[in-house]
Motif scaffolding. Structure first.
Motif, PDB file in Angstrom:
ATOM      1  N   LEU A 425      44.670  61.998  20.875  1.00  0.00           N
ATOM      2  CA  LEU A 425      45.862  61.234  20.538  1.00  0.00           C
ATOM      3  C   LEU A 425      45.614  59.736  20.710  1.00  0.00           C
ATOM      4  O   LEU A 425      46.018  58.926  19.863  1.00  0.00           O
ATOM      5  CB  LEU A 425      47.032  61.676  21.415  1.00  0.00           C
ATOM      6  CG  LEU A 425      48.325  60.870  21.266  1.00  0.00           C
ATOM      7  CD1 LEU A 425      48.856  60.937  19.838  1.00  0.00           C
ATOM      8  CD2 LEU A 425      49.391  61.374  22.251  1.00  0.00           C
ATOM      9  N   ALA A 426      44.928  59.366  21.790  1.00  0.00           N
ATOM     10  CA  ALA A 426      44.649  57.945  22.024  1.00  0.00           C
ATOM     11  C   ALA A 426      43.810  57.367  20.891  1.00  0.00           C
ATOM     12  O   ALA A 426      44.058  56.257  20.424  1.00  0.00           O
ATOM     13  CB  ALA A 426      43.939  57.768  23.366  1.00  0.00           C
ATOM     14  N   ASP A 433      47.819  49.923  22.584  1.00  0.00           N
ATOM     15  CA  ASP A 433      47.462  49.665  23.978  1.00  0.00           C
ATOM     16  C   ASP A 433      47.992  50.798  24.854  1.00  0.00           C
ATOM     17  O   ASP A 433      48.631  51.740  24.364  1.00  0.00           O
ATOM     18  CB  ASP A 433      47.994  48.309  24.445  1.00  0.00           C
ATOM     19  CG  ASP A 433      49.522  48.210  24.386  1.00  0.00           C
ATOM     20  OD1 ASP A 433      50.206  49.244  24.437  1.00  0.00           O
ATOM     21  OD2 ASP A 433      50.022  47.068  24.288  1.00  0.00           O
ATOM     22  N   VAL A 434      47.736  50.717  26.140  1.00  0.00           N
ATOM     23  CA  VAL A 434      48.095  51.796  27.067  1.00  0.00           C
ATOM     24  C   VAL A 434      49.601  52.042  27.068  1.00  0.00           C
ATOM     25  O   VAL A 434      50.068  53.188  27.067  1.00  0.00           O
ATOM     26  CB  VAL A 434      47.590  51.477  28.488  1.00  0.00           C
ATOM     27  CG1 VAL A 434      48.174  52.469  29.496  1.00  0.00           C
ATOM     28  CG2 VAL A 434      46.066  51.521  28.531  1.00  0.00           C
ATOM     29  N   GLY A 435      50.387  50.974  27.050  1.00  0.00           N
ATOM     30  CA  GLY A 435      51.840  51.137  27.053  1.00  0.00           C
ATOM     31  C   GLY A 435      52.333  51.872  25.828  1.00  0.00           C
ATOM     32  O   GLY A 435      53.215  52.742  25.925  1.00  0.00           O
ATOM     33  N   GLU A 440      54.240  56.907  23.208  1.00  0.00           N
ATOM     34  CA  GLU A 440      54.027  57.946  22.196  1.00  0.00           C
ATOM     35  C   GLU A 440      53.928  59.325  22.844  1.00  0.00           C
ATOM     36  O   GLU A 440      54.411  60.317  22.285  1.00  0.00           O
ATOM     37  CB  GLU A 440      52.758  57.648  21.394  1.00  0.00           C
ATOM     38  CG  GLU A 440      52.475  58.632  20.264  1.00  0.00           C
ATOM     39  CD  GLU A 440      53.526  58.602  19.165  1.00  0.00           C
ATOM     40  OE1 GLU A 440      53.571  59.566  18.372  1.00  0.00           O
ATOM     41  OE2 GLU A 440      54.296  57.621  19.084  1.00  0.00           O
ATOM     42  N   LEU A 441      53.311  59.393  24.013  1.00  0.00           N
ATOM     43  CA  LEU A 441      53.253  60.662  24.752  1.00  0.00           C
ATOM     44  C   LEU A 441      54.655  61.201  24.996  1.00  0.00           C
ATOM     45  O   LEU A 441      54.937  62.381  24.777  1.00  0.00           O
ATOM     46  CB  LEU A 441      52.569  60.451  26.102  1.00  0.00           C
ATOM     47  CG  LEU A 441      51.089  60.769  26.259  1.00  0.00           C
ATOM     48  CD1 LEU A 441      50.712  60.707  27.728  1.00  0.00           C
ATOM     49  CD2 LEU A 441      50.758  62.128  25.689  1.00  0.00           C
ATOM     50  N   GLU A 442      55.534  60.334  25.478  1.00  0.00           N
ATOM     51  CA  GLU A 442      56.906  60.754  25.770  1.00  0.00           C
ATOM     52  C   GLU A 442      57.631  61.154  24.493  1.00  0.00           C
ATOM     53  O   GLU A 442      58.384  62.136  24.468  1.00  0.00           O
ATOM     54  CB  GLU A 442      57.655  59.631  26.484  1.00  0.00           C
ATOM     55  CG  GLU A 442      59.074  59.993  26.900  1.00  0.00           C
ATOM     56  CD  GLU A 442      59.115  61.140  27.891  1.00  0.00           C
ATOM     57  OE1 GLU A 442      60.054  61.960  27.797  1.00  0.00           O
ATOM     58  OE2 GLU A 442      58.219  61.226  28.747  1.00  0.00           O
TER      59      GLU A 442
END
Length: 605
Positions: A425-426, A433-435, A440-442
């Motif tokens: 997914l990353a 970026d990480v944020g 997107e995970l949530e």
């Protein structure tokens, strides 16, 4: 009131208030009604006083429901408890010094111990280690006898390391003055083995026993029950060997089947849950289930025929399930009355993402609640920069293996699959970026709370029921799971089938499960998909690209991709990196290294 509404066999069982009674209760046959009415009848007829009866079940929820029903039937003084709560009460009464601090979970202590293992095994889930220890302790196997007792059993880590973990766990627990749930039972058994006065007092108090879900008892629980009972025979057990699915913890239906030959036997085969069509399908497994034969008969009206459907690939399978869920909902079936059941947690993330994409709320399983995502989120907290780099680095620190070996335990395989999905997914998000990755995970995997379609493993679904049940991925390697006991896996499928009241759908997109043939799917073949001949233009284009890339990298062609992987890519024709990541043999590192070039080769071929 006690006999009201019972069928003939239920009534016979309820009226048998003395002696050894074995109730073989098929799925949905009213077993809780039967045993609570029987206990109430023991009280009403004067066979026993309420305080002389101990009813035992396996969960606090089931014990609470039993107490509520008994109170309504005028038998409120009956004790209804789990094995563990009954043992705890008895230990506190007779030997309070034997009760230390009770560990609510083994996970924290085992996680600390596992951190000292060789790196290759350091990240094995604590749950896998706990299950193995419980397997041993439920069989009354101490660390000193563990290796000899394995007899071909494969623990989640090499046997010598597992023994080291088991010993360290027992030592740390003792040093902390703590006990676990298995210790509660073991210490109570030892109490009665050593203290005849305590045993005599216990037996004078309780004169009759009822045990629910008897197919799930293990050797340790059976030993305690035999001490309670002694030479007396006022014992009623109820269970269904067809639903014996906890062999990995030490449970066995052998005790139920053995008792069947000694006592009065009552067979509850009238099903009040499912339609005749659902039961007809489930009953096709019966000839291979062994044990005590039970042919369920439906009490209700007809319903639609179960649907068994092979799909072209996992994406098509997910879309099909979504389409059917929407159709059911349009026809008036509440989303909360629909369940999608899987063999392992590793599969649930697929449907979390599918349902999120379709904006269908769900509850139950959640990728974000499992070890991999929780560990990754913890490591990423406060981090910045490109997500792909940070996620892959963190995943490797958590023990992610790009090519996991065979033989991993179920929890570790789930963890590896989750880590691979998070890395993919990353990379799919490109320059995020990480944020943005965490957001997107949530968005993709954040479960609804208390509403929507149920996502559960087949084990967690036992004892539950819904109007509509979907069983996806009924495939070899999934159901039955690799290295699983085929007989127990078949019973697990039976449990899944019998959860459905009216609508039942089975799907597959890989090699069809052998169980589909047993269900009457003639010559179940892999679903149709576009053939990928070894000399097809698409495969030829992919091989030409691979040859050029292998020469540029100065590596053999197979290091880039195997022929079978190229043929699978050609068959699936992925058009995005996300779709390409779902192809077996395309790990996250290869996706990053070769993904855009593969898609370009496909477009050009």
């Amino acid at each position: 009131m006690i006999l009201e509404g019972l069928n003939a066999e239920q009534r016979r069982a309820v009226e048998a208030v003395r002696g050894l009674v074995c109730i073989l209760a098929g799925a949905g046959s009213g077993k809780t009604t039967t045993i609570t009415r029987r206990i109430a009848n023991q009280v009403a007829t004067g066979a026993f006083a309420p305080t002389e009866i101990l009813a035992v079940t396996f969960t606090d929820k089931a014990a609470g429901e039993m107490r509520t029903r008994l109170a309504a039937l005028g038998a409120g003084g009956v004790r209804a408890r789990t094995f563990h709560s009954a043992a705890l009460a008895q230990l506190r009464h007779f030997a309070p010094g034997e009760v230390g601090r009770i560990l609510s979970s083994k996970a924290l202590m085992l996680r600390q111990i596992a951190n000292g293992l060789p790196r290759a095994y350091r990240f094995r889930p604590a749950g896998d280690l706990a299950t193995e220890i419980e397997w041993a302790k439920n069989r009354r196997i101490a660390p000193s006898g563990y290796l000899a007792a394995l007899e071909g059993r494969e623990p989640p880590i090499p046997p010598d390391l597992m023994l080291k973990v088991y010993r360290a766990y027992e030592e740390r627990k003792a040093a902390a003055g703590a006990i676990d749930f298995e210790d509660l039972l073991e210490r109570t058994v030892r109490l009665y083995e050593a203290d005849e006065a305590a045993l005599a007092e216990l037996r004078s108090r309780y004169r009759a026993f009822t045990v629910d879900e008897y197919q799930d008892v293990n050797l340790l629980q059976q030993a305690l029950l035999e001490h309670w009972l002694g030479e007396r025979d006022d014992l009623c057990v109820v269970g269904d060997d067809y639903q014996s699915i906890y062999g990995f913890t030490g449970a066995s239906a052998a005790h139920l089947l053995a008792l069947r030959a000694r006592g009065q036997v009552f067979r509850l085969e009238e099903n009040y849950r499912s339609t005749p069509q659902v039961l007809a399908l489930a009953n096709r497994l019966v000839p291979r289930l062994g044990g005590a034969e039970k042919q369920l008969r439906a009490d209700g009206a007809d319903g639609p025929e179960p649907e068994l459907r092979g799909l072209g690939d996992p994406g098509e399978e997910g879309a099909f399930v979504v389409e059917r869920i929407r159709a059911l909902h349009r026809d008036g079936v509440a989303l909360e009355e629909i369940a999608v059941l899987f063999r392992t947690n590793a599969r649930s993330a697929d449907y979390e993402e599918v349902l999120h994409g379709a904006r269908i709320p769900f509850q139950g399983a959640s990728l974000l609640a499992r070890d991999a995502a929780r560990g990754l989120q913890k490591r990423l907290r406060g981090a910045g920069g490109p997500a792909a780099e940070a996620v892959e680095r963190s995943a490797r620190e958590l023990g992610w293996l790009e090519e996991p070996p065979d033989g991993l335990g179920e929890r570790e395989q789930t963890r590896q699959n989750d880590l691979a999905r998070l890395v993919a997914l990353a990379h799919e998000l490109g320059e995020a970026d990480v944020g943005e990755f965490l957001a997107e995970l949530e968005a993709r995997f954040g479960a609804s709370v208390g509403s929507g379609v149920h996502l559960l493993t087949l084990h967690r679904a036992k004892g539950l029921e819904w109007d509509a049940v979907f069983l996806p991925r009924v495939e070899e390697g999934e159901l039955p799971i690799r290295r699983g006991d085929p007989d127990e896996e078949r019973r697990l499928l039976y449990v899944g089938l019998t959860r459905a009241r009216r609508h039942l759908t089975l799907t597959w997109s890989g090699k069809p499960s052998r169980f589909l043939g047993e269900l009457g799917v003639e010559r179940a073949a892999p679903p149709k998909r576009k053939p990928a001949e070894s000399d097809s233009p698409v495969v030829a284009a992919l091989k030409a690209w691979r040859l050029a890339r292998s020469r540029a990298d100065e590596v053999p062609a197979y290091v880039v991709f195997h022929n079978t992987t190229l043929e699978e890519i050609a068959a699936r024709q992925p058009s995005t990196l996300h779709e390409l990541a779902a192809v077996p043999g395309v790990g996250p590192a290869k996706l990053e290294r070769y993904g855009p070039e593969v898609l370009a080769a496909l477009a050009g071929g």
